[in-house]
Design an enzyme around this catalytic site. Structure first.
Site, PDB file in Angstrom:
ATOM      1  N   HIS A   1       0.803  -1.217   0.000  1.00  0.00           N
ATOM      2  CA  HIS A   1       0.000   0.000   0.000  1.00  0.00           C
ATOM      3  C   HIS A   1       0.843   1.276   0.000  1.00  0.00           C
ATOM      4  O   HIS A   1       0.342   2.350  -0.342  1.00  0.00           O
ATOM      5  CB  HIS A   1      -0.944   0.014   1.206  1.00  0.00           C
ATOM      6  CG  HIS A   1      -2.017  -1.028   1.143  1.00  0.00           C
ATOM      7  ND1 HIS A   1      -3.020  -0.998   0.202  1.00  0.00           N
ATOM      8  CD2 HIS A   1      -2.238  -2.142   1.885  1.00  0.00           C
ATOM      9  CE1 HIS A   1      -3.824  -2.031   0.374  1.00  0.00           C
ATOM     10  NE2 HIS A   1      -3.363  -2.747   1.393  1.00  0.00           N
TER      11      HIS A   1
ATOM     12  N   GLU B   1      -7.078 -12.855   4.443  1.00  0.00           N
ATOM     13  CA  GLU B   1      -7.922 -11.660   4.406  1.00  0.00           C
ATOM     14  C   GLU B   1      -9.065 -11.805   3.398  1.00  0.00           C
ATOM     15  O   GLU B   1      -9.468 -10.839   2.755  1.00  0.00           O
ATOM     16  CB  GLU B   1      -7.074 -10.417   4.104  1.00  0.00           C
ATOM     17  CG  GLU B   1      -6.015 -10.592   3.048  1.00  0.00           C
ATOM     18  CD  GLU B   1      -5.031  -9.435   2.997  1.00  0.00           C
ATOM     19  OE1 GLU B   1      -5.282  -8.380   3.599  1.00  0.00           O
ATOM     20  OE2 GLU B   1      -3.986  -9.598   2.340  1.00  0.00           O
TER      21      GLU B   1
ATOM     22  N   ASP C   1      -9.302  -6.068   4.927  1.00  0.00           N
ATOM     23  CA  ASP C   1      -9.748  -6.632   3.653  1.00  0.00           C
ATOM     24  C   ASP C   1     -10.754  -7.760   3.864  1.00  0.00           C
ATOM     25  O   ASP C   1     -11.652  -7.956   3.038  1.00  0.00           O
ATOM     26  CB  ASP C   1      -8.549  -7.140   2.857  1.00  0.00           C
ATOM     27  CG  ASP C   1      -7.825  -6.026   2.125  1.00  0.00           C
ATOM     28  OD1 ASP C   1      -8.287  -4.870   2.196  1.00  0.00           O
ATOM     29  OD2 ASP C   1      -6.787  -6.290   1.493  1.00  0.00           O
TER      30      ASP C   1
END
Length: 259
Positions: A59, A163, A189
């Site tokens: 990210h 996730e 997530d």
């Protein structure tokens, strides 16, 4: 003419041994994500007592050059640098291990086959991690290569993230994969994949957490979780992110000043 004896600068690859020994001693190692490209953040976290940093290449805006600088800063500060990579490909795992991270955290692993790919890519051997001594991990030399290979295979941390609903449903098979050292629970997530709210639907996420944690414990692996969401019983925790901490501290400073 002066003669000098060259001393090879080898870094001990010992993340798995050191962190797991703390867990067995009842000490919960703590780390944080670093997203700033400035390696000063890793240096600071090492200086105040964090056990590890996770260079966030999923990210964050980090490329491998920036990640390499974080690795060097973490080494200088005496802590471990792991990397959360963008995808679960063997080539990307190898490239980050070659810059010297002592473990990878691979997101979105949904089944045992994907976990097996990750485990194989983290170890030297037939069909596994490719050999290249001209990299930071091996200190750009064939000297000590056999020891480097042994240390890497014994101590590189191979961690995958659960996730998704599929990951939770397949967790028993995933956790049993040989060569996977730990599993990190990703509630953010996962909440999206399940169509839940991370805060208000906490009970359903807790049920998923309990199943994942129990499967990992049964398999004799370590379980990691982001701190602050109320998921209890992890072996290792990851607290916040560097720039989030900076923002929170900035808010405290400005509020105190205005008060």
């Amino acid at each position: 003419m002066n003669s000098y004896e060259f001393v090879e600068d080898q870094v001990m690859i010992n993340a798995k041994t050191e962190l797991l020994s703390k867990v067995r001693a009842g000490v919960q190692p703590i780390g944080t994500f670093v997203t700033s490209i400035d390696p000063a953040t890793s240096s600071i976290f090492g200086s105040v007592g964090f056990d590890f940093v996770i260079i966030d290449c999923e990210h964050g805006p980090m490329d491998k050059v920036h990640a390499l600088n974080h690795v060097r800063a973490a080494e200088a500060a005496g802590i471990f640098a792991l990397a959360r990579i963008l995808e679960k490909s063997a080539s990307q795992i190898q490239s980050f291990l070659d810059i010297g991270v002592q473990g990878v955290i691979v997101p979105h692993v949904d089944n045992a086959e994907q976990a097996q790919t990750v485990a194989k890519a983290c170890r030297y051997g037939p069909g596994g991690r490719g050999m290249c001594p001209i990299c930071n991990a091996a200190r750009y030399s064939l000297d000590g290569w056999q020891e480097h290979m042994h240390q890497s295979n014994e101590n590189i941390l191979s961690i995958i993230m659960i996730e998704s609903r599929a990951g939770v449903e397949n967790i028993e098979a995933i956790a049993a994969v040989d060569g996977i050292d730990g599993i990190m629970f990703g509630p953010g997530d996962l909440s999206q994949d399940m169509g839940l709210d991370l805060v208000s639907d906490k009970a359903q996420l807790t049920a998923a957490w309990d199943r994942v944690r129990n499967a990992v414990r049964t398999a004799g692996k370590i379980i990691l979780v982001p701190a602050g969401f109320g998921f209890e019983g992890a072996d290792m925790v990851v607290r916040d992110m560097d720039l989030m901490m900076l923002r929170e501290q900035a808010i405290r400073v400005i509020n105190a000043h205005r008060a």
